[in-house]
Design a protein around this motif. Structure first.
Motif, PDB file in Angstrom:
ATOM      1  N   THR C  57      42.560 -36.955 -18.330  1.00  0.00           N
ATOM      2  CA  THR C  57      41.766 -36.073 -17.481  1.00  0.00           C
ATOM      3  C   THR C  57      40.985 -35.091 -18.350  1.00  0.00           C
ATOM      4  O   THR C  57      41.559 -34.482 -19.255  1.00  0.00           O
ATOM      5  CB  THR C  57      42.676 -35.278 -16.523  1.00  0.00           C
ATOM      6  OG1 THR C  57      43.484 -36.194 -15.794  1.00  0.00           O
ATOM      7  CG2 THR C  57      41.863 -34.433 -15.551  1.00  0.00           C
ATOM      8  N   PRO C  58      39.689 -34.929 -18.086  1.00  0.00           N
ATOM      9  CA  PRO C  58      38.912 -33.986 -18.897  1.00  0.00           C
ATOM     10  C   PRO C  58      39.296 -32.558 -18.553  1.00  0.00           C
ATOM     11  O   PRO C  58      39.329 -32.183 -17.382  1.00  0.00           O
ATOM     12  CB  PRO C  58      37.464 -34.264 -18.487  1.00  0.00           C
ATOM     13  CG  PRO C  58      37.559 -34.829 -17.113  1.00  0.00           C
ATOM     14  CD  PRO C  58      38.878 -35.524 -17.017  1.00  0.00           C
ATOM     15  N   LEU C 115      34.978 -40.226 -16.589  1.00  0.00           N
ATOM     16  CA  LEU C 115      34.320 -40.719 -15.378  1.00  0.00           C
ATOM     17  C   LEU C 115      34.337 -42.239 -15.350  1.00  0.00           C
ATOM     18  O   LEU C 115      34.729 -42.858 -14.357  1.00  0.00           O
ATOM     19  CB  LEU C 115      32.878 -40.213 -15.302  1.00  0.00           C
ATOM     20  CG  LEU C 115      32.013 -40.858 -14.217  1.00  0.00           C
ATOM     21  CD1 LEU C 115      32.516 -40.497 -12.826  1.00  0.00           C
ATOM     22  CD2 LEU C 115      30.544 -40.444 -14.356  1.00  0.00           C
ATOM     23  N   ARG C 118      37.628 -43.879 -14.608  1.00  0.00           N
ATOM     24  CA  ARG C 118      38.146 -43.911 -13.246  1.00  0.00           C
ATOM     25  C   ARG C 118      37.157 -44.533 -12.268  1.00  0.00           C
ATOM     26  O   ARG C 118      37.532 -44.885 -11.150  1.00  0.00           O
ATOM     27  CB  ARG C 118      38.575 -42.518 -12.778  1.00  0.00           C
ATOM     28  CG  ARG C 118      37.460 -41.549 -12.570  1.00  0.00           C
ATOM     29  CD  ARG C 118      37.959 -40.251 -11.910  1.00  0.00           C
ATOM     30  NE  ARG C 118      36.818 -39.448 -11.535  1.00  0.00           N
ATOM     31  CZ  ARG C 118      36.227 -38.574 -12.333  1.00  0.00           C
ATOM     32  NH1 ARG C 118      36.708 -38.364 -13.535  1.00  0.00           N
ATOM     33  NH2 ARG C 118      35.163 -37.910 -11.941  1.00  0.00           N
ATOM     34  N   THR C 130      29.308 -35.322 -12.125  1.00  0.00           N
ATOM     35  CA  THR C 130      30.330 -35.159 -13.154  1.00  0.00           C
ATOM     36  C   THR C 130      29.795 -34.392 -14.353  1.00  0.00           C
ATOM     37  O   THR C 130      30.423 -33.450 -14.843  1.00  0.00           O
ATOM     38  CB  THR C 130      30.840 -36.536 -13.622  1.00  0.00           C
ATOM     39  OG1 THR C 130      31.431 -37.209 -12.531  1.00  0.00           O
ATOM     40  CG2 THR C 130      31.870 -36.386 -14.734  1.00  0.00           C
ATOM     41  N   MET C 131      28.620 -34.786 -14.819  1.00  0.00           N
ATOM     42  CA  MET C 131      28.088 -34.171 -16.035  1.00  0.00           C
ATOM     43  C   MET C 131      27.614 -32.737 -15.791  1.00  0.00           C
ATOM     44  O   MET C 131      27.367 -32.002 -16.733  1.00  0.00           O
ATOM     45  CB  MET C 131      26.949 -35.014 -16.617  1.00  0.00           C
ATOM     46  CG  MET C 131      27.333 -36.460 -16.945  1.00  0.00           C
ATOM     47  SD  MET C 131      28.891 -36.642 -17.843  1.00  0.00           S
ATOM     48  CE  MET C 131      28.409 -36.103 -19.467  1.00  0.00           C
TER      49      MET C 131
END
Lengths: 759, 315, 154
Positions: C57-58, C115, C118, C130-131
């Motif tokens: 996970t980031p 990303l 997943r 996301t970004m």
């Protein structure tokens, strides 16, 4: 050679990308040297105060602290970009002039000890009255921030061309507007950091900078060390945008601490310190008066502009004039009166930003559109009418060499369907255009030129040695790509040693947009020197005239009979045998009028050449909330010829964020001398979801002197994206903005005002 | 930026957490995602002696249906919570506020409990120790003045949580546990309305469960920001509609969300609540857009929320 | 103050460290393990330059206390390539010109990797969403988004 280019013009992977995507690229804060100490700076809590006493004795007693310094440990030298702006001691001993100014510092074995030691430094201040508004600062009753600048006027630039009053009187329409803009923050991703290491009589330094040679020279002066004893070394840089050009107090702090402790010292600024204590961007108040003929020709311009410079001169007259110059380099201005004032206030120091002056431009452009509309013209027509062309002189007598302005306007207008959309604007949908010219390297005295050296290994690989510096624009790769073209060897075979003042020769640095036109030109010249020598040997060895020989894929071969070939590595060995190794040297000094002076003689050739660009922005205004959306953006830039089109696009796209969306997002907020948003949350740097759909257009005007025709790669957009948005707002609402940024609250205020008045 | 010294303890049970808290005489803070707490400590706004990590406690991350309620563990991340089918189906207002919170990466770390219990914010508060020392300590820091509104005896710091207002509109309750036992209160009772100490939570109390009556609702969350991600709300409006009634919560202005009820939704009652909320909103210059503007946006967002929901009164 | 023993799996290598209780994961990675790819840009979790993967996970490592992630698997930018073979995202970032000054790059790549791990076929708007967790000052994001898009199509 020109049209059979092998690598110039191709979309290549930048030479330094690999290290960056694998985490191997080192930036200043990543450096670890044996015995390194950590520094922390004690800063002024007052915007304006006399320094009565600084006592660092208790700090020195904290275990782990190896040095503690203040301005009293420096050499009493004041720095300035110009002899007449030498007002910056870096560590003051007389007064503090802004909240956050460096006053004292310690170096300790770890950060915790440094923080503890800092709390034990005793500084006695006598607070003085402070002033935060430049108009207030110019009054006779305002506190004097520096002894030598009366009324806190740092610089007054006066430019007079032709007869403005006469021309205005004869103009068909005249319009005057006053507008303001909040200064922005650079918000580069890397907070400022310095590592200084003084050993064996030599001082080595690493810091993100836009001109190592100027930096080393400044420090040599400040420390009274001979120039060869101050070596600014190469290090990766996390973005500069004009905010890392000048020597910084942190450089002096780290140097003094290293000299005192005899150990390397690392100073890393926090994000807050970076925003408050390094550089900010000028706020401006500008009054622009323009006279136009019935056909839309500009006949006269009269300006009064006040720049809030903060507490010290920084670039002084450069910042005070550039906003006007980028405008006069773009348009024909037969009669001009420009009065620019850079004024001191008790706030952080303001520097150049993406060249400088985009808010000034934005007001000029939006006003021009309103006047054009009154005359039944559209923005495209009025810009084509007034835009300069190759061979013309600017108002201050600087010749335009290559000029793709017209192409950028036409192509951007076509791609965006500008004329139709402009005509069919609605109250909440508008389109706007902004143009500008950017000087490629401005006068920096003897430092205006660049030199490059080339050495070739006996295996045929090359080391390129140049003073060029890269802050993310891709200048390092640019040098390598140019060398690859001239020497006919792959980019991977070329090592680059750059931005190291011990090894590399003078180069203007990247802050006057000189990297492509000046720096890469020197690289080309040096490589051509080496190439000549290679070809001479090849010619003899292959028995073929020199004119027939080309270099490609590591091989010298006859173009007429290609099986007559020999590897460049053999040639270099031949040269070694002869006792004349293949080395190349080359320089480039732009054709500029060295008599030109910013204040005393503002006329003459300003730069070797200019780049040109046009931005077009489409906006949508939510009339209930004042929020502006920018769905589409077209950027067209004349870079002469793109050496690496991907790099030029990257510059343009980044500019759409930093200067386009910035128009509606970004501005520093102040409470007296306190910066309220010195962080990356409340200072609104655009995010991916905020960006428009961007299309970029590269125009090639093939500059006669630029390397392969190249000029600077994209800075026009970092100026005129701002104008495009402001003009789109003007198109939709019929109003010229009063204050930038056009954040929702400002917009709503304007829209409400508009509802009352007529359009 | 390094942190000041403190000790770190991981609690395995609620009892252990409570014990650790009492042992340190209240000089402790509970840690969940840390996205609110850690920056506050870095800025030296909080100087705990010990941090008690609650993430190791079993059961605090669960989400389960119990009787006619959805029981949500406080340690569940915002990202996980918004994936839960109950949230999207039953509570669109909460789904929208979860989606709108911060950015995706922070949603994966921030917990719903931590998001509810985040400290209030102010441009002159969320600053380094050096900045604040130069400025002078304000009411929220234990000083005697408000740095934004001179002569004010109240703290105007803003509660900027996106999800507490949505939860308030869906009748959420909070179950808290302390050494003295458990208590369950409506979520709005958690707010003290005092910016200096924004919550009525007693020292050491741990949020154990968030209980939401499982009723299908319609709803929307409107958030005013400058950017499309990361930003806290400059104004946030949560609206949930159940049959003909609605609950409206306004956040981002002042130390606690304001709650309004509409018994019968129609154009008149929506306008009334919008006007009312406008009157109640007292923003000051402690966020990046002007106070008058933010105040004006309150009724605008309320009406937009209703319009999007499509419940009577929309134009 | 006593240090805490923490065992981490960093880029597939088990490390056992004695860390300060008040040490962030970013500090541990940069100062103790010399993994300087994760950068300190804002220190307060607003920018994402310090992003690493924690159990895939980031997360912003500047907001994590190292003892919190005892036993976790940490991936930094240095751990992305497989021997000499670059991760497709690293390759794409280079090829698309998505790297300028490079300071945001490691955070961007790792966020993108999470990303794609997943969601193998994200829509462009998912990528943008996301970004939008990470700030870049140089690129204007266009080439970054293109690099992620291109990688997702492979």
């Amino acid at each position: 050679m020109d049209e059979n280019l092998k690598i110039v013009g191709k979309r290549v992977i930048r030479s330094n990308s690999y290290a960056k995507v694998t985490g191997g690229a080192l930036y200043t804060a990543d450096l670890k040297l044996p015995g390194m100490l950590y520094a922390k700076v004690l800063r002024s809590p007052y915007p304006h105060a006399k320094i009565l006493n600084i006592d660092v004795s208790k700090a020195l007693k904290v275990p782990g602290v190896k040095a503690a310094i203040s301005g009293f440990d420096a050499y009493g030298v004041k720095w300035g970009v110009f002899r007449y702006t030498q007002d910056h001691a870096m560590l003051p001993t007389d007064k503090v002039r802004y909240i956050g100014e460096d006053v004292a510092a310690v170096a300790a074995v770890d950060e915790e000890s440094a923080i503890e030691a800092l709390s034990l430094i005793k500084v006695e201040y006598e607070p003085l009255e402070a002033v935060f508004d430049p108009v207030e600062a110019m009054k006779d009753t305002a506190p004097q921030i520096h002894e030598q600048y009366k009324n806190n006027i740092n610089i007054h630039i006066h430019i007079e061309v032709g007869d403005v009053d006469k021309a205005m009187a004869k103009a068909y329409i005249v319009r005057e507007d006053t507008f303001k803009a909040k200064g922005e923050a650079y918000a580069m991703m890397e907070p400022y950091a310095v590592v200084a290491s003084y050993a064996n009589g030599y001082l080595d330094l690493w810091m993100p900078n836009a001109g190592p040679h100027v930096r080393a020279k400044a420090l040599s002066n400040l420390l009274k060390l001979p120039l060869n004893r101050v070596r600014v070394r190469h290090i990766n840089s996390g973005g500069a945008f004009g905010g890392r050009s000048e020597v910084a107090p942190g450089d002096l702090v780290a140097s003094l601490l290293s000299i005192k402790s005899g150990r390397p010292v690392k100073l890393v600024l926090t994000r807050e310190e970076n925003a408050m204590c390094s550089r900010q961007v000028h706020d401006i108040i500008a009054t622009v008066k323009t006279g136009m003929k019935k056909d839309g020709t500009i006949v006269a311009k009269e300006y009064k502009t006040i720049y809030d410079g903060g507490a010290y001169s920084s670039t002084g007259p450069i910042a005070t004039s550039i906003p006007y110059y980028v405008y006069e380099e773009c348009y024909r201005l037969p009669n001009v009166r420009y009065d620019g004032y850079r004024v001191f206030t008790n706030k952080g120091i303001r520097g150049m930003y993406g060249c400088h002056g985009r808010a000034f431009l934005a007001g000029n452009e939006a006003q021009m559109d309103l006047m054009a509309k009154e005359l039944g013209l559209d923005p495209v027509e009025v810009r084509l009418k007034n835009g300069l062309t190759a061979g013309e002189l600017t108002a201050t007598k600087s010749k335009i060499i290559s000029c793709g302005l017209k192409d950028t306007i036409i192509q951007a207008a076509e791609k965006s369907d500008f004329k139709k959309k402009w005509k069919k604007h609605t109250r909440n949908k508008g389109i706007g255009m902004g143009c500008v010219a950017i000087m490629c390297g401005f006068p920096m005295g003897f430092r205006s030129g660049s030199s490059c050296y080339v050495k070739i290994n006996d295996d045929g690989q090359v080391t390129l040695i140049t003073g060029m510096v890269d802050n993310g624009q891709g200048n390092e790769s640019l040098a390598v790509q140019v060398a690859s073209e001239v020497l006919g060897i792959p980019m991977d075979d070329i090592n680059l040693v750059n931005a190291d003042t011990e090894v590399t020769n003078l180069d203007p640095g990247s802050y006057s947009q000189a990297a492509a036109y000046v720096g890469a030109n020197a690289v080309k010249a040096a490589c051509e020197d080496a190439r000549k020598k290679i070809i001479a040997i090849a010619s003899k060895k292959l028995g073929v005239p020199e004119e027939e020989i080309d270099l490609k894929d590591r091989v010298a071969y006859s173009v007429k009979t290609p099986d007559k070939r020999m590897p460049i590595s053999w040639i270099t060995r031949e040269a070694f045998f002869k006792g004349e190794p293949i080395v190349g040297t080359g320089s480039f000094f732009p054709d500029i009028d060295l008599e030109r002076e910013w204040v005393s003689k503002p006329e003459g050739q300003m730069a070797g050449t200019y780049s040109f660009g046009t931005s077009v922005a489409e906006i949508e205004i939510d009339e209930e909330t004042g929020k502006i959306k920018v769905p589409k953006f077209i950027a067209a830039h004349d870079c002469g010829r793109p050496i690496n089109p991907m790099a030029v696009e990257g510059q343009m796209e980044g500019s759409v964020g930093q200067a386009g969306i910035a128009t509606i997002f970004e501005g520093n907020m102040w409470y007296k001398g306190f910066l309220l948003n010195p962080d990356l949350l409340e200072y609104k740097v655009p995010l991916a979801c905020d960006m428009p759909d961007i299309e970029t257009i590269i125009v090639s005007s093939n500059d006669p002197k630029g390397p392969f025709g190249a000029k600077e790669g994209g800075l026009t957009i970092r100026m005129n994206a701002y104008s495009a948005i402001a003009c789109a707002f003007t198109n939709a609402t019929g109003m010229l903005f009063e204050e930038l940024p056009l954040t929702p609250d400002n917009v709503l205020k304007l829209l409400e005002k508009n509802k009352g008045g007529k359009r | 930026m390094i942190l000041p010294k403190f000790d770190y303890k991981k609690a395995r049970t609620i009892e252990e957490a409570l014990e650790l808290y009492n042992k340190h005489d209240g000089n402790a803070f509970y840690l969940a995602g840390g996205t609110d707490l850690v920056p506050l400590i870095k800025l030296r706004l909080l100087q705990p002696k010990v941090i008690i990590d609650l993430k190791g406690i079993d059961g605090l991350k669960d989400i389960k249906k119990m009787n006619n309620s959805l029981v949500v563990g406080p340690n569940i991340t915002l990202f996980e919570l918004k994936q839960n089918p109950f949230i999207k189906d039953y509570f669109p207002c909460l789904f929208e506020s979860l989606e709108a919170t911060s950015c995706e990466t922070l949603q994966m770390r921030g917990t719903i409990g931590g998001n509810i219990l985040q400290n209030t914010r102010c441009l002159q508060y969320n600053k380094s120790l050096e900045w604040r020392t130069a400025r002078g300590f304000c009411l929220k820091m234990g000083g005697k003045v408000c740095n934004v509104v001179p002569n004010s005896k109240s703290c105007f710091s803003n509660y900027c949580g996106d999800n507490a207002p949505s939860l308030m509109t869906i009748d959420a309750k909070a179950k808290l546990v302390s050494a003295k036992g458990e208590r369950t209160v409506r979520l709005e009772k958690l707010f003290s309305e005092d910016g200096r100490s924004p919550f009525t939570i007693k020292p050491g109390e741990i949020l154990k469960e968030i209980i939401i009556p499982l009723k299908k609702t319609k709803g929307a969350y409107e958030k005013l920001t400058v950017r499309g991600s990361i930003d806290y709300p400059l104004v946030g409006v949560a609206v949930t509609v159940k049959k003909d009634a609605a609950v409206v919560a306004v956040t981002g202005i002042g130390p606690s969300p304001h709650l309004y009820e509409i018994k019968e939704i129609n154009e008149k009652s929506i306008n009334e609540v919008a006007d009312w909320a406008y009157e109640d909103a007292r923003p000051v210059l402690n966020a990046v857009l002007t106070p008058l503007y933010r105040k004006k946006m309150v009724p605008v967002l309320i009406k937009r929320a209703f319009k999007r929901i499509g419940a009577g009164g929309g134009r | 103050m006593k240090t805490i023993k923490v065992m981490l799996n960093v880029n597939n290598e088990k490390v056992t460290l004695q860390v300060k209780p008040y040490e962030t994961l970013l500090e541990t990675l940069r100062e103790r393990l010399s993994l300087t790819g994760a950068k300190e840009s804002c220190s307060l979790g607003s920018c994402g330059a310090c992003t690493v993967l924690v159990n895939g996970t980031p997360m912003r490592s500047c907001l994590i206390l190292t003892p919190e992630v005892e036993g976790a698997s940490i991936t930094t930018i240095e751990g992305l390539k497989n021997g000499e073979k670059l991760h497709p995202l690293q390759q794409a970032f280079m090829e698309k010109g998505a790297v300028q000054c490079g300071f945001c790059t490691s955070g961007m790549i790792l966020t993108a990797k999470a990303l794609l791990d997943r969601n193998k076929k994200p829509e462009k708007r998912d990528i943008v969403k996301t970004m939008s967790s990470n700030i870049c000052r140089c690129t204007g994001y266009k080439k970054i988004i293109e690099a992620v898009e291109e990688t997702s199509k492979k």
